[in-house]
Design a protein around this motif. Structure first.
Motif, PDB file in Angstrom:
ATOM      1  N   LYS A 188       1.623   9.819 -10.194  1.00 41.65           N
ATOM      2  CA  LYS A 188       1.962  10.642  -9.020  1.00 41.65           C
ATOM      3  C   LYS A 188       2.474   9.829  -7.839  1.00 41.65           C
ATOM      4  CE  LYS A 188       0.281  14.545 -10.718  1.00 41.65           C
ATOM      5  NZ  LYS A 188       1.165  15.668 -11.056  1.00 41.65           N
ATOM      6  N   GLY A 189       2.164   8.548  -7.840  1.00 41.43           N
ATOM      7  CA  GLY A 189       2.538   7.730  -6.689  1.00 41.43           C
ATOM      8  C   GLY A 189       3.575   6.676  -7.003  1.00 41.43           C
ATOM      9  N   MET A 190       3.165   5.689  -7.788  1.00 43.60           N
ATOM     10  CA  MET A 190       4.032   4.519  -7.960  1.00 43.60           C
ATOM     11  C   MET A 190       5.317   4.824  -8.727  1.00 43.60           C
ATOM     12  SD  MET A 190       2.931   0.756  -9.314  1.00 43.60           S
ATOM     13  CE  MET A 190       3.092   1.005 -11.063  1.00 43.60           C
ATOM     14  N   MET A 191       5.207   5.534  -9.867  1.00 40.14           N
ATOM     15  CA  MET A 191       6.425   5.802 -10.642  1.00 40.14           C
ATOM     16  C   MET A 191       7.402   6.693  -9.889  1.00 40.14           C
ATOM     17  SD  MET A 191       6.302   3.826 -13.127  1.00 40.14           S
ATOM     18  CE  MET A 191       7.819   4.357 -13.896  1.00 40.14           C
ATOM     19  N   GLN A 204      -2.328  17.221  -1.965  1.00 41.15           N
ATOM     20  CA  GLN A 204      -3.244  16.091  -1.936  1.00 41.15           C
ATOM     21  C   GLN A 204      -2.520  14.884  -1.343  1.00 41.15           C
ATOM     22  OE1 GLN A 204      -6.445  16.022  -3.787  1.00 41.15           O
ATOM     23  NE2 GLN A 204      -6.167  18.242  -3.779  1.00 41.15           N
ATOM     24  N   THR A 205      -3.203  14.146  -0.515  1.00 42.31           N
ATOM     25  CA  THR A 205      -2.642  12.888  -0.015  1.00 42.31           C
ATOM     26  C   THR A 205      -3.580  11.765  -0.435  1.00 42.31           C
ATOM     27  OG1 THR A 205      -1.596  13.983   1.842  1.00 42.31           O
ATOM     28  CG2 THR A 205      -1.906  11.608   2.030  1.00 42.31           C
ATOM     29  N   LYS A 206      -3.023  10.785  -1.089  1.00 42.78           N
ATOM     30  CA  LYS A 206      -3.837   9.684  -1.607  1.00 42.78           C
ATOM     31  C   LYS A 206      -3.183   8.362  -1.213  1.00 42.78           C
ATOM     32  CE  LYS A 206      -6.602  12.247  -4.234  1.00 42.78           C
ATOM     33  NZ  LYS A 206      -8.046  12.311  -4.097  1.00 42.78           N
ATOM     34  N   CYS A 207      -3.901   7.314  -1.499  1.00 40.70           N
ATOM     35  CA  CYS A 207      -3.412   5.993  -1.144  1.00 40.70           C
ATOM     36  C   CYS A 207      -3.775   5.017  -2.276  1.00 40.70           C
ATOM     37  CB  CYS A 207      -4.101   5.574   0.156  1.00 40.70           C
ATOM     38  SG  CYS A 207      -3.354   4.151   0.896  1.00 40.70           S
ATOM     39  N   GLY A 208      -2.912   4.094  -2.559  1.00 41.81           N
ATOM     40  CA  GLY A 208      -3.214   3.113  -3.589  1.00 41.81           C
ATOM     41  C   GLY A 208      -2.400   1.851  -3.358  1.00 41.81           C
ATOM     42  N   ARG A 209      -2.718   0.839  -4.124  1.00 46.27           N
ATOM     43  CA  ARG A 209      -2.031  -0.442  -3.915  1.00 46.27           C
ATOM     44  C   ARG A 209      -1.333  -0.916  -5.202  1.00 46.27           C
ATOM     45  NH1 ARG A 209      -5.527  -4.220   0.198  1.00 46.27           N
ATOM     46  NH2 ARG A 209      -5.253  -2.854   1.983  1.00 46.27           N
ATOM     47  N   PHE A 210      -0.226  -1.578  -4.997  1.00 44.14           N
ATOM     48  CA  PHE A 210       0.427  -2.228  -6.135  1.00 44.14           C
ATOM     49  C   PHE A 210       1.070  -3.532  -5.678  1.00 44.14           C
ATOM     50  CE2 PHE A 210       5.004  -1.413  -5.399  1.00 44.14           C
ATOM     51  CZ  PHE A 210       4.965  -0.397  -4.452  1.00 44.14           C
ATOM     52  N   GLU A 248       0.872  -1.178   0.000  1.00 45.05           N
ATOM     53  CA  GLU A 248       0.000   0.000   0.000  1.00 45.05           C
ATOM     54  C   GLU A 248       0.906   1.224   0.000  1.00 45.05           C
ATOM     55  OE1 GLU A 248      -3.965   0.456   2.174  1.00 45.05           O
ATOM     56  OE2 GLU A 248      -2.486   1.397   3.509  1.00 45.05           O
ATOM     57  N   LEU A 249       0.656   2.129  -0.916  1.00 44.52           N
ATOM     58  CA  LEU A 249       1.489   3.332  -1.031  1.00 44.52           C
ATOM     59  C   LEU A 249       0.663   4.568  -0.701  1.00 44.52           C
ATOM     60  CD1 LEU A 249       4.064   4.879  -2.017  1.00 44.52           C
ATOM     61  CD2 LEU A 249       3.093   4.773  -4.328  1.00 44.52           C
TER      62      LEU A 249
END
Lengths: 370, 351
Positions: free
Chosen positions: A118-121, A87-93, A75-76
């Motif tokens: 914006k997150g994973m890369m 902005q603060t967000k959350c996602g999964r990879f 979870e990122l």
């Protein structure tokens, strides 16, 4: 009516190295066209399962959610600026460990484009030089696309959106490459040939793979190896993700232990980039190459000799790698890693040359005949 | 000095290194078998002490020594001492100084990298630029037997870089005979050494037994010592363009690093024992003084043994150091009385 959450169910289920790709394929197939899966092959000199959770960065933090056999779910939590607001967000990879290549992995996510961009890369790129994301040369991309079409009986591949770069040959241009965005609805082979004729390359391309008039899958690829599709994941994985993994594996082996300090005798272990025959026949190519090198970001480029042979000293300020570059032949550039030279820095330099000057083939340096 | 002067002097310096390496390679590489010749040792900047004429066995106790640019110790216990002198002063009156230096090698010497520090015999080689070789040879012939005397074989080898699309160094013997007859025959006709075959060595040997131009020395320190120290700092990769990162270095460690990594010692056939003198500590101190005068470093002790360099991201480090050296007070001294290499002037007074 409450919809069944296939992704949540996927995360909860048990996966292993052997079934992972088929499981993802089944998930995407459960809701074709509406679900996109994005895969990012990368190489790293560490095991993500142990290292990712320990990485502390202000804007991005990763938590290991589940460890499967040969894959993990993370979870990122990430922050980015949108206008003035943060902005603060959350996602999964997921990270899939390549079954054969020990230092090669694939990050897989079902999240949307914003999470990827914006997150994973940024998280993956932030681990440079220990982690390196991909790079697919134009010629290789052309071969992959031809094989994809032939292997899976697609009647045609139609470009729906593409961003390209043209290498600019003239002096006095601030940017060495010119960006263009098109939606040409053109057959992909024609687009590729057009770009090759105009000394350009795809930064990203989105295309429809057609079979008997209908779109079997929508695929997008980027030059840095981000691959996404909305159906037929297994085919896309075999045709694009695995070959990019192979490129990573080859590069990792070729670029590893190149620093002189990696060698007890401190001897150099040069690499060559071989271009088309007669690439440097015209003396003006030296200046084109030097101009292309000089626009490399976060790098010092010092020219010790520019004509008729080229000798350049390069310092990568991202990690302190240093190189000597030589052109003393009509088609070869010799890259000599100095006392410290990371895999990531070598790859960054090679990619830059491919992007801004010309693409060639990277090989072990062979001593010429005396 | 102007920027062009500095660029020319750097080119001369690098060309001299290439000439040394090219000549050494004639002894290190067997073109027939296409393999390295075993048991050949090369050395650079090594102190060789003349033996006393009276006893022929004792090192003369006046502390004198010679340091040829290149030495080669061959498996048959013979040797070669070479001096590279690509550019000569316009005034031929000064040429005798160069020949006196060469004559100082024409003696029984102690300090060779052999077990007993001696060789059975050796020869003396002057490597000079092809455009000057005839005049240098004539100068020698005009003074031979009088002011210039050699007891050992003395050989002049001309060298020139051919600026073709596939550049090479051309070596040709123009005076005397080398003891190695096969090599001598090859050099009589002239031998091309393509640059491509020696790129590995060109990339690892960046210094020889002559002080390099100031910006070149500064760039070497910057690129291979300062950056390497700075990259150990956590802030290194996040440094903004105008921010500075202080790095503390010891002068001795800079000398040792460059000696180990960028002198002839980095060639595997190099004799590791002996008195290394490349680079000299004074060269490093001179370069560091320039960093200080540019306010890019400060000494951290009165003895100038340690220095704090303010690392920052410079886009073209060599260009930066050339530009700053052009503005230095040393500039007022003017260029040295030497012609740039590989220039063939119309001026009849020139060489």
């Amino acid at each position: 009516m409450k919809q069944f959450d296939f992704v949540k169910s996927f995360y909860k289920a048990s996966h292993n190295r052997d079934t992972f790709v088929a499981d993802v394929d089944a998930l995407v197939g459960s809701d074709p066209r509406n679900m996109r899966v994005t895969s990012v092959p990368f190489s790293a000199n560490f095991q993500p399962a142990t290292t990712f959770p320990s990485i502390t960065a202000k804007a991005r933090k990763v938590r290991l959610v589940t460890a499967y056999d040969g894959a993990q779910l993370y979870e990122l939590r990430y922050s980015y600026k949108l206008g003035a607001a943060e902005q603060t967000k959350c996602g999964r990879f997921l990270v899939y460990e390549h079954p054969v290549y020990r230092n090669v992995f694939v990050a897989v996510t079902f999240e949307g484009g914003r999470f990827v961009q914006k997150g994973m890369m940024p998280f993956l790129r932030g681990q440079f030089p220990r982690l390196v994301v991909g790079f697919v040369p134009h010629k290789r991309l052309k071969r992959l696309l031809a094989a994809f079409r032939a292997d899976h009986d697609f009647s045609e591949l139609i470009v729906t959106r593409a961003t390209q770069r043209l290498r600019l040959p003239e002096e006095g241009v601030h940017r060495r490459v010119m960006p263009i965005m098109t939606w040409p609805d053109m057959a992909l082979d024609e687009a590729i040939d057009w770009l090759a004729d105009h000394n350009g390359w795809f930064k990203s391309v989105r295309f429809d793979a057609k079979r008997d008039g209908y779109t079997a899958t929508r695929v997008s690829l980027t030059r840095d190896g981000i691959i996404s599709c909305d159906y037929l994941y297994n085919q896309v994985f075999q045709s694009f993700v695995m070959p990019v993994c192979k490129i990573h594996h080859e590069n990792y082996n070729l670029f590893s232990n190149r620093a002189r300090r990696d060698n007890p005798t401190l001897a150099a272990r040069p690499l060559t980039i071989t271009f088309d025959e007669g690439q440097f026949d015209d003396i003006s190519e030296n200046q084109k190459l030097i101009r292309a090198l000089r626009v490399m970001k976060t790098t010092s480029i010092s020219v010790l000799h520019g004509n008729p042979y080229v000798h350049v000293s390069a310092v990568d300020y991202l990690d302190g790698s240093t190189f000597d570059l030589w052109v003393v032949d009509s088609r070869e550039l010799v890259l000599v890693p100095q006392m410290y030279a990371s895999v990531g820095a070598i790859k960054r330099l090679v990619n830059h040359i491919f992007d801004t000057y010309a693409e060639g083939e990277v090989k072990e340096y062979c001593l010429g005949a005396l | 000095m102007t920027e062009t002067d500095f660029r020319d002097s750097i080119d001369d310096y690098v060309t001299s290194i290439h000439a040394i390496l090219g000549f050494a390679n004639f002894y290190l590489w067997d073109p027939e078998t296409r393999t390295d010749v075993p048991d050949v040792l090369v050395f650079q900047g090594r102190h060789l002490c003349p033996l006393s004429a009276a006893t022929e066995n004792e090192v003369r106790n006046d502390g004198s020594y010679v340091t040829p640019d290149l030495g080669v110790l061959l498996p048959d216990h013979t040797g070669v001492l070479a001096e590279v002198k690509l550019s000569f002063p316009k005034d031929q009156a000064h040429w005798m100084d160069d020949f006196k230096q060469l004559m100082s090698y024409d003696a029984d010497l102690d300090g060779w990298p052999s077990e007993d520090g001696r060789v059975i015999r050796h020869e003396v080689v002057l490597i000079t630029e092809q455009g000057r070789a005839v005049r240098v040879r004539k100068f020698y012939e005009n003074h031979a037997g009088n002011e210039i005397k050699f007891e050992r074989p003395f050989v002049i080898v001309a060298v020139n870089r051919s600026d073709n699309r596939q550049p090479y160094y051309f070596f040709q013997r123009t005076l005397g005979n080398l003891t190695r007859t096969v090599l001598d025959s090859r050099l009589e006709e002239g031998v091309k050494v393509p640059m491509t075959v020696l790129l590995e060595k060109y990339s690892t040997v960046k210094l020889y037994d002559a002080e390099p131009p100031l910006p070149y020395m500064m760039d070497l320190i910057w690129t291979h010592v300062v950056v390497d120290a700075a990259r150990q700092e956590p802030k290194f990769s996040r440094l903004h363009k105008r921010h500075k990162l202080p790095v503390v270095l010891q002068v001795e460690s800079i000398v040792e690093r460059l000696r180990e990594e960028f002198s002839c010692r980095s060639i595997s056939a190099h004799a590791s024992c002996g008195t290394p003198s490349v680079p000299k500590k004074t060269w490093i101190v001179n370069a560091l003084e320039q960093f200080v005068s540019m306010k890019e470093a400060e000494w951290i002790d009165a003895k100038k043994e340690g220095i704090r360099v303010f690392f920052q991201r410079i886009e073209d480090s060599l260009d930066h150091f050339i530009a700053s050296s052009c503005r230095s007070p040393d500039d007022e001294k003017g260029p040295p009385d030497q012609q740039p290499l590989l220039q063939f002037p119309d001026d009849p007074d020139g060489i």
